[in-house]
Design a protein around this motif. Structure first.
Motif, PDB file in Angstrom:
ATOM      1  N   HIS A 144       0.862  -1.185   0.000  1.00 33.99           N
ATOM      2  CA  HIS A 144       0.000   0.000   0.000  1.00 33.99           C
ATOM      3  C   HIS A 144       0.896   1.232   0.000  1.00 33.99           C
ATOM      4  CE1 HIS A 144      -2.803   3.079   1.497  1.00 33.99           C
ATOM      5  NE2 HIS A 144      -3.743   2.322   0.963  1.00 33.99           N
ATOM      6  N   GLN A 146       0.559   4.248   1.132  1.00 34.29           N
ATOM      7  CA  GLN A 146       0.654   5.078   2.343  1.00 34.29           C
ATOM      8  C   GLN A 146       0.986   4.267   3.592  1.00 34.29           C
ATOM      9  OE1 GLN A 146      -3.199   6.935   1.214  1.00 34.29           O
ATOM     10  NE2 GLN A 146      -2.583   8.416   2.762  1.00 34.29           N
ATOM     11  N   THR A 147       0.371   3.099   3.721  1.00 31.36           N
ATOM     12  CA  THR A 147       0.534   2.340   4.965  1.00 31.36           C
ATOM     13  C   THR A 147       1.522   1.172   4.815  1.00 31.36           C
ATOM     14  OG1 THR A 147      -1.378   0.974   4.405  1.00 31.36           O
ATOM     15  CG2 THR A 147      -1.794   2.876   5.799  1.00 31.36           C
ATOM     16  N   THR A 150      -1.325  -3.564   3.317  1.00 29.80           N
ATOM     17  CA  THR A 150      -2.718  -3.625   3.735  1.00 29.80           C
ATOM     18  C   THR A 150      -3.065  -5.091   3.934  1.00 29.80           C
ATOM     19  OG1 THR A 150      -5.014  -3.316   3.031  1.00 29.80           O
ATOM     20  CG2 THR A 150      -3.357  -3.211   1.297  1.00 29.80           C
ATOM     21  N   LYS A 154      -6.198  -3.284   8.207  1.00 26.30           N
ATOM     22  CA  LYS A 154      -6.739  -2.270   7.286  1.00 26.30           C
ATOM     23  C   LYS A 154      -7.971  -2.762   6.537  1.00 26.30           C
ATOM     24  CE  LYS A 154      -5.511   1.015   3.755  1.00 26.30           C
ATOM     25  NZ  LYS A 154      -6.453   0.431   2.799  1.00 26.30           N
ATOM     26  N   LEU A 173      -4.728   7.953   8.159  1.00 31.10           N
ATOM     27  CA  LEU A 173      -4.954   6.496   8.102  1.00 31.10           C
ATOM     28  C   LEU A 173      -4.416   5.667   9.280  1.00 31.10           C
ATOM     29  CD1 LEU A 173      -4.507   5.473   4.336  1.00 31.10           C
ATOM     30  CD2 LEU A 173      -6.630   5.656   5.619  1.00 31.10           C
ATOM     31  N   HIS A 174      -3.171   5.895   9.690  1.00 30.02           N
ATOM     32  CA  HIS A 174      -2.543   4.952  10.641  1.00 30.02           C
ATOM     33  C   HIS A 174      -3.341   4.801  11.947  1.00 30.02           C
ATOM     34  CE1 HIS A 174       0.861   5.154   7.945  1.00 30.02           C
ATOM     35  NE2 HIS A 174       0.904   6.464   8.104  1.00 30.02           N
ATOM     36  N   VAL A 236       5.873   0.176   9.836  1.00 29.24           N
ATOM     37  CA  VAL A 236       4.436   0.010   9.553  1.00 29.24           C
ATOM     38  C   VAL A 236       3.647   0.555  10.750  1.00 29.24           C
ATOM     39  CG1 VAL A 236       2.694  -1.586   8.692  1.00 29.24           C
ATOM     40  CG2 VAL A 236       5.089  -2.112   8.335  1.00 29.24           C
ATOM     41  N   LYS A 237       3.332   1.861  10.641  1.00 24.16           N
ATOM     42  CA  LYS A 237       2.805   2.590  11.808  1.00 24.16           C
ATOM     43  C   LYS A 237       1.484   2.050  12.356  1.00 24.16           C
ATOM     44  CE  LYS A 237       4.642   7.177  10.948  1.00 24.16           C
ATOM     45  NZ  LYS A 237       4.233   8.431  10.351  1.00 24.16           N
ATOM     46  N   HIS A 238       0.542   1.695  11.480  1.00 26.86           N
ATOM     47  CA  HIS A 238      -0.782   1.314  12.020  1.00 26.86           C
ATOM     48  C   HIS A 238      -0.694   0.013  12.827  1.00 26.86           C
ATOM     49  CE1 HIS A 238      -0.821  -0.901   8.164  1.00 26.86           C
ATOM     50  NE2 HIS A 238      -1.799  -1.637   8.618  1.00 26.86           N
TER      51      HIS A 238
END
Ligand code: SF4
Length: 364
Positions: A144, A146-147, A150, A154, A173-174, A236-238
């Motif tokens: 992905h 941005q993240t 996914t 997500k 997003l995160h 991978v922040k999220h």
């Protein structure tokens, strides 16, 4: 279930059934239970593009559930803001699945949503999800922009109204993705890693990874997938945020992993897209298994992003055809363990390949 369960192959329907009978997760459920299947149908493109969950995975799960006496099954998804879920159901083969097995298709875009709170923050989630007794999340293993990736965490973004999806983007997003998983908790995550995508959630550069991964902890699933794709968890922040707020454990060397059908690792079959073709210029392939080749492609993509590939003029060998060959060069996996530079594993993870090749290229 403890840890992760992985099955190798390229026949998703049979694979997922075998995997489910191994863990038998619904044996305690009453026959009237409402079961929700949440695939990733982000847009109307077939699974061969790398963007969406194979309908054969849904088929295998439904067969297992119906054989277990569970018939109250609903497939639910809300495609991304720019596409129609109903069109995605048709193009991705889910209309056929619904007719064949007599299950319903729910378009979550028709659900206006209700407010829900987690750690003091308010989010709007589709009300339909609250009516489900047992939710099975079916993400695809893919990159992905941005993240970074996914996957399990997500994929639940498809369970919020379009207006909330837009708000998630404005919030970066995160954090909202992580917090959403504090509100919607899937009971089981089954990752379509038979075919994923290298870089984009909308597909276009499909990569065969030859496996399906199952787990009940979305943080564990995603942190494992991050390593398969060559990422450090710090990137991978999220996933990091979800771990910090107590939604699951990070993968580490002590994580329990049970593997099924390792001896059946499939060969590479697909015609590469533009980006995969570009990365394949650095590969000498001879009868490689797709889980191994997929790891190498993800690793090369990461090294390309780091600006290291341009100066690298060598080739990397991979595949069963190199067994017992003593060659002065770089080889991937146990089949090339007699090469002068070998990256161990069967299949190896992209993260380990990145680390090794980074040193080799920098010292060349
Ligand atoms: S090391 Fe060899 S046997 Fe193992 S996954 Fe790679 S190509 Fe297949």
């Amino acid at each position: 279930m403890k840890g992760l369960l992985i099955i190798y192959g390229n026949r998703p329907r049979e694979m997922v059934k075998k995997l489910l009978y191994e863990i038998d997760p619904v044996k305690e459920l009453s026959k009237n239970s409402i079961i929700g299947l949440k695939p990733n149908l982000v847009l109307a493109k077939p699974a061969t593009s790398g963007a969406t969950t194979s309908p054969e995975i849904a088929a295998g799960i439904i067969e297992y559930l119906q054989e277990r006496g569970l018939f109250n099954i609903h497939i639910m998804e809300g495609s991304w803001v720019g596409d129609s879920t109903k069109r995605a159901y048709k193009v991705c083969g889910y209309e056929n699945i619904a007719q064949r097995y007599k299950v319903t298709l729910i378009d979550l875009k028709d659900d206006l949503g209700v407010n829900a709170q987690f750690l003091g923050e308010t989010f709007k989630v589709c009300e339909t999800i609250n009516q489900v007794d047992y939710l099975i999340n079916l993400p695809v293993l893919k990159g992905h922009c941005q993240t970074k990736l996914t996957c399990a965490l997500k994929n639940l973004k498809g369970c919020i109204p379009d207006s909330e999806k837009r708000r998630f983007h404005s919030l970066g997003l995160h954090k909202p993705i992580a917090y959403l998983n504090g509100i919607i908790k899937a009971n089981l995550h089954i990752v379509d890693g038979v075919m994923g995508d290298l870089t984009f959630e909308e597909g276009g550069n499909p990569v065969e990874m030859g496996r399906i991964i199952a787990g009940t902890d979305p943080v564990l699933v995603d942190s494992y997938v991050a390593e398969l794709m060559g990422y450090e968890i710090s990137e991978v922040k999220h996933v990091q945020i979800a771990h910090k707020i107590g939604l699951g454990q990070l993968y580490n060397e002590d994580t329990s992993i049970q593997e099924i059908d390792r001896e059946n690792m499939p060969a590479v079959t697909i015609k590469p897209g533009h980006k995969v073709k570009h990365l394949a210029k650095w590969i000498n392939e001879n009868q490689a298994c797709s889980p191994c080749y997929g790891s190498l492609i993800h690793a090369l993509d990461k090294l390309d992003d780091m600006g290291l590939l341009r100066a690298f003029t060598g080739k990397i060998s991979i595949g069963r055809g190199y067994k017992d060959s003593s060659i002065d060069g770089i080889g991937i996996g146990i089949c090339t363990n007699k090469f002068s530079h070998n990256i161990a594993g069967c299949p190896p993870r992209a993260k380990d390949i990145v680390k090794h090749l980074e040193n080799v290229i920098k010292n060349a």
